[in-house]
Design a protein around this motif. Structure first.
Motif, PDB file in Angstrom:
ATOM      1  N   ARG A 171       0.804  -1.227   0.000  1.00 50.70           N
ATOM      2  CA  ARG A 171       0.000   0.000   0.000  1.00 50.70           C
ATOM      3  C   ARG A 171       0.840   1.282   0.000  1.00 50.70           C
ATOM      4  N   ILE A 172       2.127   1.161   0.324  1.00 45.38           N
ATOM      5  CA  ILE A 172       2.995   2.339   0.424  1.00 45.38           C
ATOM      6  C   ILE A 172       3.022   3.073  -0.931  1.00 45.38           C
ATOM      7  N   GLY A 173       2.835   4.388  -0.870  1.00 44.81           N
ATOM      8  CA  GLY A 173       2.851   5.193  -2.085  1.00 44.81           C
ATOM      9  C   GLY A 173       1.522   5.260  -2.810  1.00 44.81           C
ATOM     10  N   THR A 174       0.506   4.621  -2.263  1.00 41.18           N
ATOM     11  CA  THR A 174      -0.817   4.642  -2.901  1.00 41.18           C
ATOM     12  C   THR A 174      -1.758   5.557  -2.113  1.00 41.18           C
ATOM     13  N   PHE A 175      -2.968   5.716  -2.639  1.00 44.11           N
ATOM     14  CA  PHE A 175      -3.978   6.577  -2.029  1.00 44.11           C
ATOM     15  C   PHE A 175      -5.305   5.839  -1.940  1.00 44.11           C
ATOM     16  N   LEU A 176      -6.116   6.209  -0.973  1.00 45.09           N
ATOM     17  CA  LEU A 176      -7.488   5.717  -0.876  1.00 45.09           C
ATOM     18  C   LEU A 176      -8.404   6.699  -1.596  1.00 45.09           C
ATOM     19  N   PRO A 177      -9.531   6.242  -2.126  1.00 43.41           N
ATOM     20  CA  PRO A 177     -10.453   7.152  -2.815  1.00 43.41           C
ATOM     21  C   PRO A 177     -10.903   8.300  -1.899  1.00 43.41           C
ATOM     22  N   ALA A 178     -10.928   9.507  -2.434  1.00 42.38           N
ATOM     23  CA  ALA A 178     -11.422  10.706  -1.739  1.00 42.38           C
ATOM     24  C   ALA A 178     -10.593  11.107  -0.520  1.00 42.38           C
ATOM     25  N   VAL A 179      -9.393  10.535  -0.392  1.00 43.28           N
ATOM     26  CA  VAL A 179      -8.496  10.866   0.711  1.00 43.28           C
ATOM     27  C   VAL A 179      -7.200  11.412   0.101  1.00 43.28           C
ATOM     28  N   SER A 180      -6.813  12.632   0.477  1.00 39.76           N
ATOM     29  CA  SER A 180      -5.665  13.273  -0.170  1.00 39.76           C
ATOM     30  C   SER A 180      -4.316  12.808   0.370  1.00 39.76           C
ATOM     31  N   ALA A 181      -4.301  12.213   1.558  1.00 42.91           N
ATOM     32  CA  ALA A 181      -3.035  11.815   2.191  1.00 42.91           C
ATOM     33  C   ALA A 181      -2.489  10.521   1.582  1.00 42.91           C
ATOM     34  N   GLU A 182      -1.190  10.529   1.328  1.00 41.07           N
ATOM     35  CA  GLU A 182      -0.517   9.354   0.774  1.00 41.07           C
ATOM     36  C   GLU A 182      -0.259   8.324   1.877  1.00 41.07           C
ATOM     37  N   ILE A 183      -0.319   7.055   1.500  1.00 36.28           N
ATOM     38  CA  ILE A 183      -0.007   5.971   2.438  1.00 36.28           C
ATOM     39  C   ILE A 183       1.513   5.821   2.500  1.00 36.28           C
ATOM     40  N   VAL A 184       2.054   5.854   3.720  1.00 36.89           N
ATOM     41  CA  VAL A 184       3.505   5.832   3.940  1.00 36.89           C
ATOM     42  C   VAL A 184       3.875   4.726   4.933  1.00 36.89           C
ATOM     43  N   SER A 185       5.163   4.413   4.956  1.00 38.71           N
ATOM     44  CA  SER A 185       5.688   3.434   5.912  1.00 38.71           C
ATOM     45  C   SER A 185       6.099   4.147   7.194  1.00 38.71           C
ATOM     46  N   SER A 186       5.956   3.482   8.329  1.00 37.22           N
ATOM     47  CA  SER A 186       6.381   4.088   9.597  1.00 37.22           C
ATOM     48  C   SER A 186       7.884   4.335   9.604  1.00 37.22           C
ATOM     49  N   ASP A 187       8.634   3.600   8.787  1.00 39.79           N
ATOM     50  CA  ASP A 187      10.091   3.775   8.698  1.00 39.79           C
ATOM     51  C   ASP A 187      10.478   5.150   8.155  1.00 39.79           C
ATOM     52  N   THR A 188       9.580   5.784   7.411  1.00 39.45           N
ATOM     53  CA  THR A 188       9.908   7.072   6.789  1.00 39.45           C
ATOM     54  C   THR A 188       9.657   8.260   7.721  1.00 39.45           C
ATOM     55  N   ILE A 189       9.040   8.019   8.873  1.00 37.58           N
ATOM     56  CA  ILE A 189       8.760   9.103   9.816  1.00 37.58           C
ATOM     57  C   ILE A 189       9.988   9.261  10.711  1.00 37.58           C
ATOM     58  N   GLU A 190      10.673  10.383  10.571  1.00 35.37           N
ATOM     59  CA  GLU A 190      11.963  10.535  11.247  1.00 35.37           C
ATOM     60  C   GLU A 190      11.813  10.663  12.764  1.00 35.37           C
ATOM     61  N   PHE A 191      10.915  11.540  13.221  1.00 31.29           N
ATOM     62  CA  PHE A 191      10.749  11.759  14.665  1.00 31.29           C
ATOM     63  C   PHE A 191       9.307  11.458  15.040  1.00 31.29           C
ATOM     64  N   ILE A 192       8.974  10.174  15.083  1.00 34.73           N
ATOM     65  CA  ILE A 192       7.584   9.795  15.325  1.00 34.73           C
ATOM     66  C   ILE A 192       7.118  10.229  16.718  1.00 34.73           C
ATOM     67  N   GLU A 193       8.091  10.429  17.637  1.00 31.27           N
ATOM     68  CA  GLU A 193       7.721  10.877  18.989  1.00 31.27           C
ATOM     69  C   GLU A 193       7.229  12.327  18.992  1.00 31.27           C
ATOM     70  N   ASP A 194       7.437  13.047  17.886  1.00 36.61           N
ATOM     71  CA  ASP A 194       6.948  14.428  17.774  1.00 36.61           C
ATOM     72  C   ASP A 194       5.643  14.525  16.992  1.00 36.61           C
ATOM     73  N   THR A 195       5.036  13.392  16.682  1.00 32.93           N
ATOM     74  CA  THR A 195       3.828  13.411  15.852  1.00 32.93           C
ATOM     75  C   THR A 195       2.561  13.251  16.681  1.00 32.93           C
ATOM     76  N   THR A 196       1.469  13.656  16.062  1.00 32.43           N
ATOM     77  CA  THR A 196       0.133  13.313  16.540  1.00 32.43           C
ATOM     78  C   THR A 196      -0.377  12.234  15.595  1.00 32.43           C
ATOM     79  N   ILE A 197      -0.841  11.136  16.163  1.00 32.47           N
ATOM     80  CA  ILE A 197      -1.338  10.031  15.351  1.00 32.47           C
ATOM     81  C   ILE A 197      -2.852   9.914  15.531  1.00 32.47           C
ATOM     82  N   LEU A 198      -3.543   9.966  14.397  1.00 34.71           N
ATOM     83  CA  LEU A 198      -4.991   9.760  14.362  1.00 34.71           C
ATOM     84  C   LEU A 198      -5.241   8.323  13.931  1.00 34.71           C
ATOM     85  N   ILE A 199      -5.936   7.565  14.738  1.00 37.44           N
ATOM     86  CA  ILE A 199      -6.257   6.188  14.361  1.00 37.44           C
ATOM     87  C   ILE A 199      -7.265   6.245  13.209  1.00 37.44           C
ATOM     88  N   THR A 200      -6.862   5.703  12.054  1.00 37.04           N
ATOM     89  CA  THR A 200      -7.709   5.789  10.867  1.00 37.04           C
ATOM     90  C   THR A 200      -8.248   4.426  10.426  1.00 37.04           C
TER      91      THR A 200
END
Length: 131
Positions: A75-104
């Motif tokens: 799914r990495i690099g793909t999109f869901l219909p009507a959703v603008s955010a790209e699907i990414v891997s957790s490995d690409t998030i450099e400082f995940i401790e500085d993020t807000t995560i919304l359970i989707t």
């Protein structure tokens, strides 16, 4: 003449409860959206097939998300219909401790919470406040 058939399975109080619950659902999504639009570094977690429907009820294309983290490499690099955010891997998030995560992926909230506790983001949001 028309037969008068009553439907005991749908009483007025039950219908009112359904309306009340739907209103609470909409308000919960709206407050989550308002919070996310003001926040920085917000990612979704779980590219669920149900997410476009959640986005619809949120009256949003989820453009406030910097990405949707998913563990499925297909799914990495793909999109869901009507959703603008790209699907990414957790490995690409450099400082995940500085993020807000919304359970989707709402149907997987419990296992996602366990995974997020390991990743230790700054905030974890559940758009429905229900587990």
């Amino acid at each position: 003449s028309k037969a008068n058939i009553s439907n005991p399975s749908q009483t007025k109080p039950e219908i009112e409860v359904i309306h009340k619950n739907f209103h609470e659902f909409k308000m919960s999504l709206e407050s989550t959206k308002n919070y996310c639009e003001q926040a920085e570094n917000v990612y979704g977690f779980g590219a669920a097939q149900m997410l476009p429907l959640v986005a619809h009820h949120m009256d949003s294309n989820l453009n406030f998300l910097d990405g949707i983290i998913d563990d499925n490499p297909d799914r990495i690099g793909t999109f869901l219909p009507a959703v603008s955010a790209e699907i990414v891997s957790s490995d690409t998030i450099e400082f995940i401790e500085d993020t807000t995560i919304l359970i989707t992926a709402l149907d997987s909230t419990r296992p996602i919470l366990k995974r997020l506790l390991d990743l230790s983001p700054r905030r974890i949001l559940n758009p429905l406040n229900i587990f």
